[in-house]
Every structure is written in C-alpha cells, then in structure tokens.
Design an enzyme around this catalytic site. Structure first.
Site, short mmCIF file in Angstrom:
data_model
loop_
_atom_site.label_atom_id
_atom_site.label_comp_id
_atom_site.label_asym_id
_atom_site.label_seq_id
_atom_site.Cartn_x
_atom_site.Cartn_y
_atom_site.Cartn_z
N GLU A 104 0.82 -1.20 0.00
CA GLU A 104 0.00 0.00 0.00
C GLU A 104 0.86 1.25 0.00
O GLU A 104 1.98 1.25 0.49
CB GLU A 104 -0.92 0.00 1.20
CG GLU A 104 -0.15 -0.14 2.49
CD GLU A 104 -1.04 -0.09 3.70
OE1 GLU A 104 -2.20 -0.52 3.61
OE2 GLU A 104 -0.56 0.38 4.73
N CYS A 117 3.36 8.35 1.32
CA CYS A 117 3.85 7.42 2.33
C CYS A 117 4.12 6.09 1.61
O CYS A 117 3.20 5.46 1.10
CB CYS A 117 2.79 7.27 3.42
SG CYS A 117 3.20 6.04 4.65
N CYS A 124 6.50 -7.36 7.19
CA CYS A 124 7.61 -6.84 7.98
C CYS A 124 8.07 -7.93 8.94
O CYS A 124 7.27 -8.68 9.47
CB CYS A 124 7.19 -5.60 8.77
SG CYS A 124 8.54 -4.86 9.72
N CYS A 128 6.18 -5.90 15.55
CA CYS A 128 5.56 -5.05 16.59
C CYS A 128 4.11 -5.50 16.77
O CYS A 128 3.37 -5.64 15.78
CB CYS A 128 5.63 -3.58 16.19
SG CYS A 128 7.31 -3.05 15.82
N CYS A 131 0.89 -3.65 15.27
CA CYS A 131 0.98 -3.19 13.87
C CYS A 131 0.44 -4.25 12.91
O CYS A 131 0.85 -5.42 12.96
CB CYS A 131 2.44 -2.88 13.55
SG CYS A 131 2.74 -2.60 11.81
N CYS A 349 -0.79 1.64 9.29
CA CYS A 349 0.21 0.82 8.64
C CYS A 349 -0.33 -0.57 8.28
O CYS A 349 -0.70 -1.35 9.16
CB CYS A 349 1.32 0.73 9.66
SG CYS A 349 2.82 -0.01 9.23
N1 SAH Z 1 8.84 0.19 10.23
C1 SAH Z 1 8.94 1.59 10.42
C2 SAH Z 1 8.07 2.38 9.46
C3 SAH Z 1 6.70 1.86 9.18
S1 SAH Z 1 5.56 1.95 10.52
C4 SAH Z 1 8.65 1.96 11.87
O1 SAH Z 1 8.19 1.10 12.62
O2 SAH Z 1 8.93 3.09 12.24
C5 SAH Z 1 5.22 3.70 10.60
C6 SAH Z 1 4.71 4.17 11.96
O3 SAH Z 1 3.37 3.68 12.18
C7 SAH Z 1 5.54 3.68 13.15
O4 SAH Z 1 5.83 4.74 14.02
C8 SAH Z 1 4.64 2.66 13.78
O5 SAH Z 1 4.91 2.47 15.13
C9 SAH Z 1 3.27 3.24 13.52
N2 SAH Z 1 2.17 2.28 13.63
C10 SAH Z 1 2.16 1.00 13.23
N3 SAH Z 1 0.97 0.42 13.49
C11 SAH Z 1 0.20 1.36 14.07
C12 SAH Z 1 -1.11 1.38 14.58
N4 SAH Z 1 -1.89 0.30 14.53
N5 SAH Z 1 -1.58 2.52 15.12
C13 SAH Z 1 -0.79 3.63 15.17
N6 SAH Z 1 0.47 3.68 14.72
C14 SAH Z 1 0.98 2.56 14.16
FE1 SF4 Z 2 7.41 -3.32 11.02
FE2 SF4 Z 2 5.07 -2.35 11.78
FE3 SF4 Z 2 7.04 -2.56 13.56
FE4 SF4 Z 2 7.19 -0.71 11.62
S1 SF4 Z 2 5.68 -0.81 13.26
S2 SF4 Z 2 8.80 -2.14 12.29
S3 SF4 Z 2 6.17 -1.82 9.93
S4 SF4 Z 2 6.05 -4.27 12.50
#
Ligand code: SAH
Ligand code: SF4
Length: 360
Positions: A104, A117, A124, A128, A131, A349
């Site tokens: 996306e 973006c 990934c 996390c 996410c 994300c």
């Molecule tokens: N992998 C990188 C970039 C992609 S995620 C990273 O983790 O920074 C981009 C941002 O979206 C990150 O700060 C992540 O913590 C946040 N993010 C991911 N899932 C989310 C969610 N469900 N709600 C709010 N922020 C989220």
């Molecule tokens: Fe990967 Fe999502 Fe963690 Fe970013 S927030 S590092 S995209 S698992």
C-alpha cells in the site's frame, strides 16, 4: 571480429536505476550514455508508464536497447484499489506487483504540500504487536524500482490536479526501511535527483523501529534525510513487550545511537510514540519519555493507536492524549499529535491489505 557487446539485462526495473547506473548500463550495451538523459526524463519527468506507450518518442538506439532487454523494463504495478477518505485529503492505493504481492501507498496532504507514504517491504519481520504489517509477517523486500514506482504512481495522480506535485516522502508504509537499506537508499537517491522528481532530501523522512546498524549506516550517508525513530515505551522490558526487536537492539543503545546521529548530522531526530490506552499513556510514561530525550535535539510525534485485529488495544481518550502531550511540552520538548487523517480509509500501517484479505 569485434567483441560482442554486453547486453545483459538490467538488474531492476528502469524506475530503480539511478542516473549514473543508467549511463553505465547503456554504455555496457554499446549505446551512447548521453541518451540516459532522455530515458530518465521519460520515466521520472514525463512519467511514461508502461514505457512502451512513449517508446516511439525515444531515439532508435534507445528503442532498440529497451526492446533488447527481453523482460519488461518498467515495473509492473497495477492499482488494485483506491480508497479516498471522506475528508478527500487522503488516498490509499493498494498496488499489485509483478509477482502478485500487494503493498500500500498513501497520498496525504493539501494543495501545495502533498506527501507520499511509501512501503519498503511486503510485510515486515520486526513483529511489533500492535501493527497490522507486523502481524502479517515478512514476505520479501521491495526493489528500488518498486519503491520509486509507488512515488511515481502518486505523482501521476497529482498531475491531474492543477499545478500540484509531490513535495514530501515518508518511508512509513509497510515494512522496515532500514532492514532493506540498499534498495531504500537507491530509491531515495532517484527520488531526490534534480533531473527527476527532485524531492528535497530534507523533505524525506525515514521511519525506523530502531534498527541500530541501519541508523549507523544512515549517519555515514552523505545525504541528510530526516530520521524518525519509533519508541513507544521508555523502559527495556515494556518496550520489548510491544517491539520484540528491542531484545536485539536495546533502548539504551538505540538512544545512544540517536544522540550520535543528531550530533554528527546536526539534525533533529523525530520520535514516534503510538499511544495505547492503559498501556503507555500514563503521566509517568510521559515523564519517563521526557527524561530519556533530555538534552537531545528531538521532536515527539504522538500517534493514537489505530486498532488492529491482531491486538487488543485502543487509542486513549482525547483528554489523556492532551495530558500526555502537556507533560512533554512542559519538559521543553516540541511535539505533535498525529491525528491520522483519513482514519476511515484505515490509514494505519498495513491495514488496507488486511481489510481486503479478510473480504476474500
Ligand atoms: N517500520 C517503520 C516504518 C513503518 S511503521 C517503523 O516502525 O517506524 C510507521 C509508523 O506507524 C511507526 O511509528 C509505527 O509504530 C506506527 N504504527 C504501526 N501500526 C500502528 C497502529 N496500529 N496505530 C498507530 N500507529 C501505528
Ligand atoms: Fe514493522 Fe510495523 Fe514494527 Fe514498523 S511498526 S517495524 S512496519 S512491525
């Protein structure tokens, strides 16, 4: 008899070849490298895609070179769905790649300041827990061409709006960009090239989970892109529960690397904190975050959680978000609450892909 020309096919799609590599490729095939200009222009300025639609505008040696590649030279990327938010500002594109994988790309902003973006990976590996992309697991890295093609897709949409163009890039889509360092850096080199889209390096933000070797490499990189680090917690154990890679790259080491980065690059570092109700949104958390960043040229981005199916958690009440931010502000740290625009298009994300996968 003259030696046969090296006509080896290009290693990435045309979108993923920096100007100098394009020159080298042409020269290796016996084509005048000066033609690189016309080709780079066709791809990155005239946005011809697939290139075959504009091939007759190119000089015959370039046409022959393109045909001799045998494989498609432009990255096959089909827009599977486009979801505009009800406020009309955010558009989310689900793009299908040549092998059927989907990523996306989000277009955000207002006239005069549009941002794309971009995704760096399919899924990934960082896991996390909150996410949606992390919940999918890792499928593969994107090539530089596949990253660039996402930006070109957004630019193509913006050309339809009077006088608009893409101004900012954030590597905050699916994936961990520093886990795919080479392709990400090549893509950004192309997107910031003033012979192409010409996005200013300061207008490019790379967001990382805290991939320490990647941040160290970025510190040595000649360009000064903006660095955003996703923290979410202020102690080792708490952070490891949300961000498993904290066990590999502990918070204490991460903060040291960020301090070094900020000093070396003379740059402000942005820290993301996804606020999860009852988990990391207390006054105590805010105070500990402020303590961690004391003395650093830092900015805090607070992102209320977008709920995901694989994680039981919600965004805090608006009052709690304000109280948290107040403590950060009072400590002297600049901060912003990222109200995710277009939350109705599931702008979190990785969430569009999940939503679609569940429908099938
Ligand atoms: N992998 C990188 C970039 C992609 S995620 C990273 O983790 O920074 C981009 C941002 O979206 C990150 O700060 C992540 O913590 C946040 N993010 C991911 N899932 C989310 C969610 N469900 N709600 C709010 N922020 C989220
Ligand atoms: Fe990967 Fe999502 Fe963690 Fe970013 S927030 S590092 S995209 S698992």
């Amino acid at each position: 008899m003259s030696a046969p020309k090296n006509t080896s096919s290009i290693s990435d799609s045309l979108e993923g070849l920096p100007y100098e590599r394009l020159e080298e490729q042409l020269e290796a095939s016996g084509v005048n490298p000066l033609h690189a200009k016309a080709l780079f222009n066709a791809v990155h300025r005239r946005l011809e895609h697939p290139l075959s639609s504009g091939i007759e505008r190119l000089v015959p040696p370039l046409q022959r070179w393109l045909t001799s590649q045998g494989a498609p030279t432009a990255c096959a990327m089909e827009s599977v769905s486009e979801t505009p938010s009800t406020d009309g500002y955010t558009h989310k594109y689900l793009l299908r790649l040549a092998d059927g994988a989907e990523v996306e790309t989000v277009q955000m902003g207002f006239p005069g300041r549009f941002t794309a973006c971009l995704s760096s990976q399919v899924g990934c590996a960082m896991g996390c827990v909150f996410c949606a992309t992390g919940q999918m697991g890792f499928a593969r890295h994107l090539s530089a061409g596949e990253i660039v093609a996402q930006a070109l897709h957004v630019e193509r949409q913006l050309r339809g709006l009077q006088g608009e163009r893409l101004r900012n890039i954030v590597m905050m889509g699916m994936g961990e960009p520093l886990h795919n360092f080479e392709a990400t850096m090549t893509a950004l080199e192309i997107l910031t090239d003033n012979r192409g889209l010409n996005i200013g390096p300061a207008r490019v933000a790379i967001s990382t989970v805290g991939h320490i070797p990647g941040i160290e490499q970025l510190a040595r990189h000649p360009k000064r892109y903006s660095l955003a680090v996703s923290l979410h917690e202020a102690s080792e154990d708490e952070r490891a529960a949300l961000v498993p890679v904290n066990k590999k790259w502990p918070l204490a080491d991460l903060l040291q690397v960020c301090r070094d980065y900020s000093r070396l690059k003379r740059a402000r570092v942005f820290f993301a904190w996804t606020l999860i109700g009852g988990v990391n949104d207390s006054d105590d958390h805010a105070r500990r975050l402020a303590d961690l960043l004391r003395g650093m040229d830092a900015h805090v981005n607070l992102i209320p959680l977008n709920p995901t199916e694989g994680f039981e958690g919600d965004a805090p009440e608006a009052g709690r978000v304000r109280a948290f931010q107040q403590i950060i502000q009072d400590s002297g740290l600049p901060s912003t609450v990222r109200q995710r625009r277009g939350i109705d298009v599931a702008a979190g994300c990785g969430q569009l892909k999940v939503a679609r996968a569940n429908r099938v």
